[in-house]
Design an enzyme around this catalytic site. Structure first.
Site, short mmCIF file in Angstrom:
data_model
loop_
_atom_site.label_atom_id
_atom_site.label_comp_id
_atom_site.label_asym_id
_atom_site.label_seq_id
_atom_site.Cartn_x
_atom_site.Cartn_y
_atom_site.Cartn_z
N ASN A 147 37.16 45.89 46.38
CA ASN A 147 37.27 45.11 45.03
C ASN A 147 37.43 45.81 43.66
OD1 ASN A 147 37.96 42.21 44.11
ND2 ASN A 147 36.20 42.59 42.92
N GLU A 148 38.31 45.64 43.01
CA GLU A 148 38.32 46.28 41.65
C GLU A 148 37.45 47.74 41.68
OE1 GLU A 148 36.92 43.88 38.72
OE2 GLU A 148 39.01 42.73 38.59
N GLU A 304 44.15 38.16 40.51
CA GLU A 304 43.08 37.40 39.68
C GLU A 304 43.18 37.07 38.22
OE1 GLU A 304 39.05 38.95 39.61
OE2 GLU A 304 39.18 39.63 41.67
N TRP A 312 32.17 36.70 30.81
CA TRP A 312 31.61 38.32 30.31
C TRP A 312 32.00 38.66 29.25
CZ3 TRP A 312 36.33 40.24 29.92
CH2 TRP A 312 37.14 39.97 30.68
N GLU A 352 28.05 34.66 37.75
CA GLU A 352 29.24 33.86 37.40
C GLU A 352 29.54 32.29 37.47
OE1 GLU A 352 32.09 37.94 38.26
OE2 GLU A 352 31.85 36.54 39.79
N LYS A 353 28.28 31.89 37.31
CA LYS A 353 28.35 30.27 37.21
C LYS A 353 29.11 29.82 36.21
CE LYS A 353 23.57 29.80 35.98
NZ LYS A 353 23.22 31.25 36.06
N PHE A 354 29.18 30.49 34.92
CA PHE A 354 29.87 29.90 33.87
C PHE A 354 31.14 30.32 33.76
CE2 PHE A 354 25.52 29.40 32.60
CZ PHE A 354 25.37 27.96 32.59
N HIS A 355 31.83 31.08 34.80
CA HIS A 355 33.14 31.63 34.77
C HIS A 355 34.00 30.13 35.31
CE1 HIS A 355 36.90 33.66 36.07
NE2 HIS A 355 36.21 34.71 35.49
C1 GAL Z 1 36.80 40.55 38.28
C2 GAL Z 1 35.99 40.47 39.77
C3 GAL Z 1 35.87 39.24 40.38
C4 GAL Z 1 35.17 38.32 39.29
C5 GAL Z 1 35.99 38.33 38.00
C6 GAL Z 1 35.41 37.47 36.88
O1 GAL Z 1 36.53 41.56 37.68
O2 GAL Z 1 37.22 41.31 40.72
O3 GAL Z 1 35.13 39.19 41.29
O4 GAL Z 1 33.99 38.91 38.89
O5 GAL Z 1 36.32 39.76 37.47
O6 GAL Z 1 36.12 37.62 35.73
#
Ligand code: GAL
Ligand code: ZN
Length: 675
Positions: A147-148, A304, A312, A352-355
């Site tokens: 991933n990334e 994504e 973030w 990432e609960k606030f994503h």
């Molecule tokens: C990306 C990542 C995901 C998630 C997302 C949040 O960088 O691949 O797993 O973290 O950002 O924006």
């Protein structure tokens, strides 16, 4: 076989939820039209309890079966992106080290040294188990490797990496004198007597050797790619018929998109424009254009994006009404065959609960869920667009290796940044309605009428000749300052900049004169308006045949050329020795476009994005009020709202119109179609 149509879905992390929730998940997926989900990206610790152990995959078996029964296909991750605690605990040497010598701890994610043989072995073991267990599962459509790559740890400076770097250098240079020559180690007493003395460019008292730093960027990209390739090799062997991808990050410096995309069957990108930035859709368009260009004839997926806010940024703006739809449809317009989000269901715990997610914390009686469902319906209507190409007559050039060199330190100005300059030139093209490809400078450019070259700092002989030949054969090139200044080893090309292109440009640059931040000088000339100004950079130029379209009208170089054009063979080469204000930059590019004889798919008012994909015309109103576009007299089908349009189409604030092929009305004696 992948399904037809534009795919819809997102990262699905059921391991974060009790099993009762899963049934609700698949029911909601059906409601939203979701048909592709990415599973198990961060599930290693849920899948394996120790080194070489059997998969504890019962839960994943049930998830995949459930998805299969619901008709949802799976982009299955290899799960290697975040090593489990047991691996770091038993092998702390896998943990990455920064240039300052700090060893990073586990507890986040991506805490591995890309050169670590221990990490690679453990990852390959896991991938093998995943492929053996799930390679034949009917839900499996695509493998998602890692991933990334490089997102958090683009380079590691540990001793394991140092040894790998030495081996890499030995391979590249053969003997140490070659390295000494390439790195210019006669400077500052840096001559190495053996490869054993060479280190990664760790933090030093002052600027480390730039060629060493450049090679470290090449090496680090190679090491990350080797991790990807090791996983891919296992998958190719065990499941040769299943395509592979990994998610790139667009204009992400550490990872050379050209090299990586070449290793994928589907090219994927993660794209997170800031909803608070009024110009975010332009950068987003560029990332889409880049990904399409990296993919070439292969499909590309938006792997994504956030349905709403991310978590973030210091302040995480929510998306405004319709923004999720507009930005998604923009990606479709520019060639995407899948619109996937991070993530399906918003996490209740963790960093990432606030994503935002497709299923928000507040549930389905929400604005966000309604937008998610509505977009799913839109994508079904856009099925005829899937797989269709997006033609472009204009290209901007981007070479990661040159970018790495461009942004090293101790340069004339720290303000010359690759992405900023790229966007400054892309924006007026976007606003004029041009679809732009991104091309590698060594690529065959003959399909393009106009090629824009923002600060291509380093060029090898072949690349320099490629662009010269493109212009000679009738192409139009716009080259900016700080291009072709060094060779691929970061050594100056001597005799007046840009040495390989002096003849093509009809000039020679004697001296760089970067400007203090925030200052401007006046510009005059045939392309100047009263307010035209130079910013960031000026040069002392000798004209040797080029004609000045803009000259400096103030400042220390007053009277000198700032933007020039020169006939070369059958084509023309423009040179921009400064960054003019946006309106003047647009004038320069319009001049070059008219010289190249290119025009956009439709004339659009400001704020409206226009893209032709296959037979379909996309019009996206990013503005907050009504816009009108003349779409011509022929009737065209409205794919999203139904009905037909001709003449002047009204686009409400934020509205998107996708028009079908121009329908040619049958003439009076048109033959009756055969039955
Ligand atoms: C990306 C990542 C995901 C998630 C997302 C949040 O960088 O691949 O797993 O973290 O950002 O924006
Ligand atoms: Zn390392």
């Amino acid at each position: 076989m992948p399904r037809s149509g534009i795919r819809y879905g997102g990262d699905y992390n059921p391991e974060q939820w009790p099993e009762e929730v899963w049934a609700d998940d698949v029911a909601l997926m059906a409601e939203a039209g979701v048909d592709l989900v990415t599973v198990a990206v961060f599930a290693w610790s849920e899948l394996q309890g120790g080194p070489g152990r059997e998969l504890e995959g019962g839960w994943l078996d049930r998830v995949l079966d459930l998805l299969d029964q619901a008709g949802v296909r799976v982009d299955l991750a290899t799960a290697t992106a975040s090593p489990p605690p047991w691996l770091a605990a038993s092998h702390p040497e896998i943990l990455p080290v920064t240039a300052a010598g700090v060893r990073l701890s586990p507890g986040g994610r991506q805490h591995y040294c890309p050169s670590s043989p221990v990490y690679r072995e453990a990852a390959v073991d896991l991938v093998e188990r995943m492929a053996r267990r799930y390679g034949g599962h009917p839900a499996l459509e695509l493998w998602h490797i890692g991933n990334e790559f490089g997102c958090h740890v683009p380079a590691c400076y540990c001793d394991v990496s140092a040894a790998a770097f030495r081996a890499w250098l030995q391979d590249r240079y053969g003997d140490i004198d070659e390295l000494n020559r390439a790195w210019g180690t006669a400077f500052w007493s840096q001559r190495y007597r053996s490869f054993d003395e060479v280190l990664p460019p760790r933090i030093a008292p002052t600027f480390p050797n730039p060629a060493q730093r450049l090679d470290y960027r090449r090496f680090s990209n190679d090491e990350l790619l080797a991790c990807y390739q090791a996983e891919k090799a296992v998958l190719r062997e065990l499941t040769p018929e299943v395509p592979v991808t990994t998610n790139l990050m667009g204009l992400f410096r550490p990872v050379d998109g050209w090299r990586w995309a070449a290793e994928m069957d589907v090219v994927s990108v993660d794209r997170y424009p800031d909803p608070a930035d009024p110009n975010a859709h332009i950068g987003a368009a560029l990332v889409a254009d880049l990904t399409r260009s990296l993919a070439g004839p292969r499909p590309w997926y938006l792997m994504e994006q956030a349905p709403g806010a991310v978590n973030w940024r210091p302040i995480n703006a929510a998306k405004s009404r319709g923004q999720y739809r507009r930005w998604s449809l923009q990606a479709v317009a520019r060639g995407a065959d899948a619109i996937l989000q991070f993530q399906w269901r918003a996490s209740a715990a963790g960093a990432e609960k606030f994503h935002s997610a497709m299923v928000p914390h507040a549930g389905t009686d929400t604005h966000l869920w309604r937008e998610v469902v509505a977009l799913g319906a839109d994508l079904v209507r856009l099925a005829p667009v899937a797989g269709r190409p997006v033609p472009a007559e204009v290209a901007v050039l981007l070479d990661w290796e040159s970018w790495w060199g461009l942004e090293l330190d101790s340069h004339p100005s720290a303000e010359v940044r690759q992405v900023a300059l790229l966007l400054e030139l892309y924006t007026p093209l976007f606003e004029a309605g041009f679809v732009v490809d991104v091309a590698h400078p060594a690529a065959d450019l003959s399909a393009y009428a106009l090629v824009v070259i923002p600060a291509l700092y380093s060029v090898g002989d072949g690349t320099a000749a490629n662009i010269d030949g493109y212009v000679r054969r009738g192409g139009v090139a716009v080259v900016t300052y700080f291009s072709a200044v060094v060779d691929t080893a970061d050594r100056i090309q001597l005799g007046g900049y840009p040495a390989p292109w002096r003849e093509m440009l009809g000039l020679a640059v004697e001296e760089f004169a970067p400007m203090p931040a925030g200052t401007t000088d006046r510009l005059t000339g045939v392309l100047a308006a009263a307010t035209s100004s130079a910013r960031r950079w000026e040069e002392r130029i000798q004209l040797r045949g080029a004609e000045a379209l803009l000259s400096l009208a103030s400042g220390p170089l007053e009277g000198g050329a700032a933007v020039t054009v020169h006939d070369h063979g059958l084509g023309a080469a423009y040179y921009m020795a400064t960054s003019p204000d946006p309106a003047t930059t647009a004038e320069v590019l319009a001049h070059a476009a008219s010289r190249a004889g290119v025009s956009p798919a439709a004339r659009v008012p400001s704020g409206v994005e226009v893209v032709q994909r296959g037979d379909h015309l996309f019009l996206i109103n990013h503005a907050e009020d009504m816009r009108q576009v003349d779409i011509g007299e022929a009737e065209r089908e409205d794919l999203l709202a139904g009905g037909r349009h001709s003449g002047v189409a009204n686009l409400g604030p934020g509205e998107v119109l996708v028009l079908g092929a121009v329908e040619v009305p049958p003439g009076p004696d048109a033959p009756t179609p055969p039955r």
